[in-house]
Design an enzyme around this catalytic site. Structure first.
Site, mmCIF file in Angstrom:
data_model
loop_
_atom_site.group_PDB
_atom_site.id
_atom_site.type_symbol
_atom_site.label_atom_id
_atom_site.label_comp_id
_atom_site.label_asym_id
_atom_site.label_seq_id
_atom_site.Cartn_x
_atom_site.Cartn_y
_atom_site.Cartn_z
ATOM 1 N N SER A 49 0.818 -1.214 0.000
ATOM 2 C CA SER A 49 0.000 0.000 0.000
ATOM 3 C C SER A 49 0.852 1.266 0.000
ATOM 4 C CB SER A 49 -0.931 0.005 1.209
ATOM 5 O OG SER A 49 -0.181 -0.175 2.388
ATOM 6 N N GLY A 106 -2.011 -4.258 0.852
ATOM 7 C CA GLY A 106 -2.197 -5.499 1.596
ATOM 8 C C GLY A 106 -1.161 -6.555 1.259
ATOM 9 N N ASN A 159 4.175 -4.757 5.861
ATOM 10 C CA ASN A 159 3.007 -5.567 6.196
ATOM 11 C C ASN A 159 3.388 -6.806 6.996
ATOM 12 O OD1 ASN A 159 0.925 -4.037 5.244
ATOM 13 N ND2 ASN A 159 1.068 -4.820 3.163
ATOM 14 N N ASP A 173 -1.998 7.929 10.145
ATOM 15 C CA ASP A 173 -2.618 6.676 10.591
ATOM 16 C C ASP A 173 -1.580 5.718 11.180
ATOM 17 O OD1 ASP A 173 -1.244 5.838 8.377
ATOM 18 O OD2 ASP A 173 -2.961 4.933 7.360
ATOM 19 N N HIS A 202 0.684 4.923 6.931
ATOM 20 C CA HIS A 202 0.855 5.441 5.572
ATOM 21 C C HIS A 202 1.311 6.893 5.597
ATOM 22 C CE1 HIS A 202 -2.074 2.115 4.887
ATOM 23 N NE2 HIS A 202 -1.130 1.827 4.013
#
Ligand code: FHN
Length: 710
Positions: A536, A564, A594, A684, A687
């Site tokens: 992402s 993802g 991730n 967040d 990101h």
């Protein structure tokens, strides 16, 4: 723990099973993959491109049996470009073939066409030898679907044009639709299988071997020193059609038979070609450092459409010519002759108008190079949302030659005073191209003030020559914070996204089902010079509205970031051939986040091992690429301690060998003063926001740029 162990076992199995397959594929691809020009030195390339770079202005001719229906089918206008009426109206082959019987251009006069182009100041012509309808506009031996085989007019207009071009001193190039061919088994708009008549169902390989290859061979060998240009088209606009091995067969022909021929970037299969194409638009800054060309219609169609009277004016097209030249490009301006062989009158009028201007001012265009100034002359229209918010400002443009600047003024000052800002080189002399008498001027404060006559010598564009003391003009640096808009200046509907802006290339193509497949199709559409591989982190960035992505545009970027995705996914995809055939110069790998996020119990060694395998497979699958491996980024959600990231990065940093893999850790830049992931730039916790991406860009660009330029 158990889950990640299982995943690793699965990957090991997949790799083991896939290895022989992709090793074999690589071997098969080795020969046709050769670019052909890879050993060409800069001096050789400069010599080969010299005439084209100086030419600046050319004539595109879209001519074929589609000029018989001329946009109308069964009494109704058909939407879309007239040359594509066969697919637009889904006309069955047998019915379409009848148009060939009516194609009898008795008024065709090669000398008149070439003379018209020459008088307009054009230096080359590119004509459709075969468009998507598959009809050969010359006597081919490959099949009967040609002028000689299917029409009453047994001529070879390409030969006649070649002779006329020699007589008038122009170059002649051929357009060839190598992938789409609605008659001979080539692909069609919307996908290889999307044919509308059972008669069209042939095999694409059979078409390549028995139509495209022999025809391209004919075109390369039957016309003496021509073609000077081979203009490929539609390698697969968002549709998978020509494959790398298929494209390689055509590339090989050019390389073997006519290595001097200039080709564009639309062959497909990852072949870069010599020139970038911008279709129906003018990129804000051109493609600095690359040879590029804008092709454009004079009304709303390439092939003749009797109902289309949306003619652009001489003023508009002349401004485009100056604008394109100022950005270092060529302008390939189209005409669509009728089935009688007549070029529509409005086109002739425009060309006459441009020709008159060129007689006086052509020196500012022919042989010129781009402006040294940074101003792209665009203004933001705050009322417009989304695309095309930037509009050209028609004040002035500049082209250059050693020791000379040509200031092309559209908006003649009523005061008689004109200011050229940002010029640091000493001006020795100023004069108009229309009148060689010296003009008065003053110079100071980084600017030159010109005293001009009250009346503009030309109502559209007047050229002031500035003789300067330096061969290359010295200009003021880009203003601080200056950003280039990403939108092209004008982009009326086109089905051809091949001339990709950075925005095009980096914006995820589609949302929803099939997104990954479509994203891949877009990458395969190529050419790709710079590949971003990630999750992402890359997938999301264009949605941040970052206009700075245009900085990558010159390097043919593509973004294969899938939200993802973990390292396992990326590895699985590339191991299984998803990126086979593309040949980026540099691949930027940004993975790992991730894994540390979703599997907090995953050992640092395991994550590092997955990343290591990705680097290995990238090198194996894309043997010409260099890898810029970015260290795993920190994240706050869920929180992963700096120690773990440090441990991963310590291991993967060893992959950097300074030859094919460069390792770069920029993670520190994303931390705040307390050492935690900065919520300022990672709201967040995961990101980057627009500021974050700017920091990312600043931190990695110097390294990446060096690698791209090596
Ligand atoms: O589909 C064609 C179109 O008909 C025309 O030939 C243009 C010229 O650049 N190229 C294709 C679309 O990109």
């Amino acid at each position: 723990m158990i889950r990640s162990t299982l995943i690793h076992c699965l990957i090991a199995l997949l790799l083991a099973a896939a290895t022989p397959l992709y090793a074999q594929k690589t071997a098969e691809n080795a020969a046709p993959t050769a670019q052909g020009y890879e050993n060409e030195t800069k001096a050789q390339r400069d010599a080969r491109m010299a005439w084209w770079r100086d030419a600046k202005f050319g004539l595109f001719i879209h001519w074929g049996v589609y000029s018989v229906p001329a946009g109308i089918y069964k009494g109704e206008p058909v939407k879309g470009y007239a040359e594509k009426i066969m697919s637009g109206a889904k006309i069955p082959m047998a019915e379409y073939q009848l148009y060939a019987k009516e194609f009898n251009p008795v008024k065709f006069d090669a000398n008149a066409w070439v003379k018209m182009a020459k008088d307009a100041g054009m230096k080359y012509i590119v004509i459709t030898a075969k468009h998507h309808d598959g009809f050969a506009m010359y006597p081919t031996k490959a099949n009967q679907w040609s002028l000689v085989g299917a029409s009453p007019w047994k001529h070879d207009p390409l030969q006649e044009l070649a002779e006329a071009c020699r007589k008038y001193g122009l170059k002649l190039g051929f357009y060839y639709s190598q992938a789409q061919d609605w008659h001979n088994g080539g692909s069609v708009s919307g996908g290889v299988e999307n044919k509308w008549d059972p008669a069209q169902h042939h095999d694409l390989d059979d078409y390549i071997d028995n139509v495209a290859v022999p025809q391209v061979k004919e075109l390369l060998t039957q016309y003496g020193d021509f073609p000077a240009v081979l203009w490929w088209d539609t390698p697969g606009s968002n549709r998978p059609n020509i494959t790398q091995p298929q494209a390689a067969k055509l590339r090989k022909l050019v390389h073997e038979l006519r290595p001097d021929v200039i080709t564009n970037n639309r062959l497909g299969g990852g072949f870069m070609g010599d020139t970038e194409v911008a279709e129906q638009n003018i990129p804000p800054e051109g493609f600095p450092g690359l040879d590029w060309e804008t092709c454009m219609t004079m009304n709303g169609t390439w092939g003749y459409n009797r109902a289309d009277d949306r003619w652009k004016s001489t003023e508009v097209l002349l401004r485009h010519l100056c604008n394109i030249a100022s950005k270092g490009g060529n302008f390939l301006l189209n005409v669509g002759p009728t089935s009688e062989g007549v070029i529509p009158e409005p086109s002739i009028e425009v060309l006459n108008g441009i020709g008159q201007w060129m007689k006086v001012n052509g020196e500012a265009i022919h042989g010129s190079r781009s402006t040294p100034f940074h101003d792209p002359h665009l203004q933001l229209n705050p009322k417009k949302q989304g695309k095309k918010r930037f509009e050209p400002v028609w004040d002035w443009r500049c082209t250059s030659k050693p020791g000379m600047l040509y200031i092309i003024i559209f908006d003649w000052p009523v005061t008689g005073e004109f200011e050229v800002p940002g010029l640091l080189s000493k001006v020795n002399r100023a004069y108009l191209l229309a009148d060689p008498q010296n003009l008065k001027f003053t110079q100071g404060d980084d600017r030159v003030r010109l005293m001009l006559p009250k009346e503009a010598p030309d109502p559209i564009a007047s050229v002031v020559c500035l003789e300067i003391a330096d061969a290359q003009a010295k200009v003021a640096p880009k203003p601080e914070g200056w950003e280039l808009p990403v939108e092209a200046e004008s982009a009326p509907g086109t089905d051809a996204p091949q001339s990709r802006t950075a925005q095009d290339a980096l914006t995820p193509v589609v949302k929803g089902p099939g997104r990954h497949r479509k994203l891949l199709a877009r990458i395969k559409e190529g050419p790709v010079g710079l590949l971003f591989l990630g999750d992402s982190i890359t997938d999301k960035w264009p949605s941040k509205g970052l206009e700075s992505w245009v900085r990558f545009a010159h390097y043919q970027p593509a973004n294969f970031g899938i939200s993802g995705d973990r390292t396992e996914h990326v590895l699985w995809r590339i191991t299984n051939g998803e990126l086979d055939g593309i040949q980026p110069k540099v691949t930027v790998i940004m993975v790992g986040t991730n894994n540390i996020g979703h599997f907090n119990d995953e050992k640092a060694e395991w994550t590092a091992d997955g990343i290591k395998k990705i680097v290995e497979v990238v090198h194996e699958k894309l043997p010409k690429t260099k890898v810029l491996l970015l260290g795993v980024f920190p994240r706050a959600r869920p929180k992963v301690t700096g120690k773990k990231i440090e441990a991963i990065n310590r291991i993967i940093s060893k992959l950097g060998d300074a030859e094919k893999t460069v390792y770069l850790d920029i993670g520190q830049k994303f931390l705040d003063t307390t050492g935690e992931p900065s919520t300022e730039i990672m709201p967040d916790g995961l990101h980057l926001n627009a500021n974050g991406y700017e920091i990312w860009y600043e931190a990695m660009w110097p390294t990446l740029e060096t690698m791209l330029k090596e």
